[in-house]
Write a protein that holds these residues in place. Structure first.
Motif, PDB file in Angstrom:
ATOM      1  N   ARG A   1      -3.752   4.438   5.736  1.00  0.00           N
ATOM      2  CA  ARG A   1      -4.581   3.064   5.787  1.00  0.00           C
ATOM      3  C   ARG A   1      -3.733   1.905   6.327  1.00  0.00           C
ATOM      4  O   ARG A   1      -3.794   0.720   6.386  1.00  0.00           O
ATOM      5  CB  ARG A   1      -5.395   2.669   4.748  1.00  0.00           C
ATOM      6  CG  ARG A   1      -6.498   3.678   4.550  1.00  0.00           C
ATOM      7  CD  ARG A   1      -7.278   3.122   3.278  1.00  0.00           C
ATOM      8  NE  ARG A   1      -8.344   3.952   2.913  1.00  0.00           N
ATOM      9  CZ  ARG A   1      -9.023   3.732   1.879  1.00  0.00           C
ATOM     10  NH1 ARG A   1      -9.193   2.773   0.918  1.00  0.00           N
ATOM     11  NH2 ARG A   1     -10.518   4.412   1.833  1.00  0.00           N
TER      12      ARG A   1
ATOM     13  N   LEU B   1       0.742  -1.159   0.112  1.00  0.00           N
ATOM     14  CA  LEU B   1       0.035  -0.002   0.041  1.00  0.00           C
ATOM     15  C   LEU B   1       1.148   1.191  -0.020  1.00  0.00           C
ATOM     16  O   LEU B   1       0.617   2.091  -0.833  1.00  0.00           O
ATOM     17  CB  LEU B   1      -0.966   0.177   1.294  1.00  0.00           C
ATOM     18  CG  LEU B   1      -1.422   1.312   1.572  1.00  0.00           C
ATOM     19  CD1 LEU B   1      -2.657   1.715   0.421  1.00  0.00           C
ATOM     20  CD2 LEU B   1      -2.372   1.158   2.872  1.00  0.00           C
ATOM     21  N   LEU B   2       2.087   1.408   0.921  1.00  0.00           N
ATOM     22  CA  LEU B   2       2.733   2.453   1.017  1.00  0.00           C
ATOM     23  C   LEU B   2       3.536   2.619  -0.167  1.00  0.00           C
ATOM     24  O   LEU B   2       3.745   3.827  -0.587  1.00  0.00           O
ATOM     25  CB  LEU B   2       3.609   2.560   1.964  1.00  0.00           C
ATOM     26  CG  LEU B   2       2.788   2.489   3.537  1.00  0.00           C
ATOM     27  CD1 LEU B   2       3.966   2.323   4.869  1.00  0.00           C
ATOM     28  CD2 LEU B   2       2.132   3.877   3.674  1.00  0.00           C
ATOM     29  N   ARG B   3       3.836   1.539  -1.015  1.00  0.00           N
ATOM     30  CA  ARG B   3       4.654   1.789  -2.153  1.00  0.00           C
ATOM     31  C   ARG B   3       3.642   2.473  -3.394  1.00  0.00           C
ATOM     32  O   ARG B   3       4.222   3.223  -4.365  1.00  0.00           O
ATOM     33  CB  ARG B   3       5.204   0.413  -2.800  1.00  0.00           C
ATOM     34  CG  ARG B   3       6.315  -0.036  -2.011  1.00  0.00           C
ATOM     35  CD  ARG B   3       6.686  -1.648  -2.334  1.00  0.00           C
ATOM     36  NE  ARG B   3       7.899  -1.880  -1.600  1.00  0.00           N
ATOM     37  CZ  ARG B   3       8.200  -3.099  -1.513  1.00  0.00           C
ATOM     38  NH1 ARG B   3       7.291  -4.116  -1.718  1.00  0.00           N
ATOM     39  NH2 ARG B   3       9.455  -3.509  -0.570  1.00  0.00           N
ATOM     40  N   ARG B   4       2.650   1.952  -3.343  1.00  0.00           N
ATOM     41  CA  ARG B   4       1.444   2.684  -4.054  1.00  0.00           C
ATOM     42  C   ARG B   4       0.920   3.999  -3.720  1.00  0.00           C
ATOM     43  O   ARG B   4       0.702   4.821  -4.782  1.00  0.00           O
ATOM     44  CB  ARG B   4       0.156   1.752  -4.332  1.00  0.00           C
ATOM     45  CG  ARG B   4       0.472   0.434  -4.759  1.00  0.00           C
ATOM     46  CD  ARG B   4      -1.158  -0.543  -5.174  1.00  0.00           C
ATOM     47  NE  ARG B   4      -1.895  -0.155  -4.261  1.00  0.00           N
ATOM     48  CZ  ARG B   4      -2.000  -1.178  -3.230  1.00  0.00           C
ATOM     49  NH1 ARG B   4      -1.038  -2.299  -2.930  1.00  0.00           N
ATOM     50  NH2 ARG B   4      -2.967  -1.069  -2.272  1.00  0.00           N
ATOM     51  N   ASP B   5       0.756   4.068  -2.586  1.00  0.00           N
ATOM     52  CA  ASP B   5       0.180   5.528  -2.403  1.00  0.00           C
ATOM     53  C   ASP B   5       1.038   5.878  -0.957  1.00  0.00           C
ATOM     54  O   ASP B   5       0.549   5.582   0.086  1.00  0.00           O
ATOM     55  CB  ASP B   5      -1.345   5.229  -1.708  1.00  0.00           C
ATOM     56  CG  ASP B   5      -1.822   6.450  -1.250  1.00  0.00           C
ATOM     57  OD1 ASP B   5      -1.356   7.592  -1.327  1.00  0.00           O
ATOM     58  OD2 ASP B   5      -3.174   6.220  -0.970  1.00  0.00           O
TER      59      ASP B   5
ATOM     60  N   GLY C   1       1.053   8.607   0.676  1.00  0.00           N
ATOM     61  CA  GLY C   1       0.542   9.488   1.743  1.00  0.00           C
ATOM     62  C   GLY C   1      -0.706   8.816   2.384  1.00  0.00           C
ATOM     63  O   GLY C   1      -1.387   9.353   3.281  1.00  0.00           O
ATOM     64  N   SER C   2      -0.880   7.360   2.331  1.00  0.00           N
ATOM     65  CA  SER C   2      -1.870   6.708   2.817  1.00  0.00           C
ATOM     66  C   SER C   2      -2.045   6.675   4.406  1.00  0.00           C
ATOM     67  O   SER C   2      -0.872   6.748   4.900  1.00  0.00           O
ATOM     68  CB  SER C   2      -1.933   5.209   2.363  1.00  0.00           C
ATOM     69  OG  SER C   2      -2.993   4.796   3.189  1.00  0.00           O
TER      70      SER C   2
END
Length: 348
Positions: free
Chosen positions: A138, A129-133, A135-136
């Motif tokens: 979640r 998730l953090l690699r994709r987004d 600023g997440s």
């Protein structure tokens, strides 16, 4: 530039200072004296602090006698996704009392909840998730399960609710949420393991390690431990020793370290620093294995630890071993007292 801390939380450069501040607050300004499960304790509600450099994860307190060997064993137990008593109870026999079946731990075993199944675990999902987004908000991993409360007699309910990662300004920041934390027994161990997990995650993301924030609903000290907490606050100096930095660490490295840990724990063989698989490890992990070798010698051999293995360890680890097992480490290998630095003043 030092990153800003969460509003209202005390911020410390080292866990050594944070730990002393927590003990001081409980000793001098507890919110309550309460009892649960046959124990009476002093308690503060809504406790928390932030560490600006989570690598400084050890309290250098003689009265506390930190167990650096157990600390690394527990962190590796988590990273490996294990729940077995064979590994962790070897380093902390008291944990056997928490097992319902005499073979596994449930609530205390955070590893299966965070790191299994490999490739599809909560940890894998939040890293992806953090690699994709970047600023997440979640990237949170839930640990405590509602089903743990179904059995009123369950001896092993998870103390940690969740861990959350946040990528901000290119660095990985970590927040731990706990329902309760024993400030004498559990706090130092939890901060060590969670900051190791944070550093491991930062290495996988290829980003610097940011802050670590520890939030606890009930921070408490058993009444029986109050004198020992007072003794730690009476100490006036701590060794000025720099902590190591974890290198990039993948599954193969962890597998090698865990394989050697088992050999040493079961006394199958002493550590062989010249073995090809050991020699290929970064010094960081070679030192961890040397700590396990020291423990093997303490458990399975009489007398002091051999100088050969101590020669391979940095002063930080030799000082900790000497405090944990006094008399086992020859004086030659104990860092001199003049290396000590004054302890910062503790404020409420």
């Amino acid at each position: 530039m030092t990153p800003p801390a969460p509003v209202g939380l005390p911020t410390f450069a080292t866990f050594h200072d944070a730990y002393r501040a927590v003990l001081h607050r409980i000793l001098t300004q507890p919110n309550y004296t309460a009892s649960a499960r046959g124990k009476t304790f002093s308690e503060i509600l809504g406790a928390g602090f932030t560490l600006t450099d989570p690598r400084h994860r050890i309290p250098y307190l003689v009265a506390r006698r930190p167990n650096i060997v157990f600390n690394y064993a527990e962190a590796l137990w988590y990273l490996a996704g294990r729940d077995d008593l064979d590994m962790i109870a070897y380093y902390a026999p008291r944990l056997r009392a928490l097992s319902a079946d005499g073979q596994h731990l449930t609530g205390t075993a955070y590893g299966p909840r965070l790191f299994t199944p490999p490739g599809a675990s909560q940890w894998d999902h939040v890293v992806d998730l953090l690699r994709r987004d970047a600023g997440s908000k979640r990237a949170a991993m839930v640990i405590m399960r509602p089903t743990e409360l179904a059995d009123p007699g369950n001896p092993d309910v998870a103390c940690t609710l969740a861990l959350q990662f946040l990528l901000r300004d290119g660095a990985l920041h970590t927040v731990a949420f706990m329902r309760g934390n024993d400030a004498w027994i559990g706090l130092a161990c939890d901060v060590f393991s969670f900051t190791v997990i944070a550093e491991y995650t930062a290495q996988h993301l290829g980003v610097p390690l940011g802050t670590y924030t520890h939030l606890v609903s009930s921070m408490h000290l058993a009444v029986a431990d109050l004198p020992r907490a007072e003794a730690t606050l009476a100490e006036t100096a701590a060794p000025a020793l720099d902590p190591p930095t974890m290198p990039p660490t993948g599954p193969d490295t962890l597998a090698t370290v865990l394989e050697w840990e088992q050999r040493l724990r079961t006394n199958d063989s002493p550590l062989n620093p010249k073995a090809a698989d050991v020699a290929m490890l970064d010094p960081y992990w070679q030192h961890v294995l040397a700590l396990f070798e020291v423990h093997r010698q303490i458990v399975h051999q009489d007398g002091t630890v051999s100088g050969g293995v101590l020669d391979t360890l940095p002063a930080l680890y030799r000082w900790l071993l000497a405090q944990r097992w006094p008399g086992r480490i020859p004086p030659l290998y104990i860092p001199a007292v003049p290396n000590a630095a004054p302890v910062q003043a503790v404020t409420p």
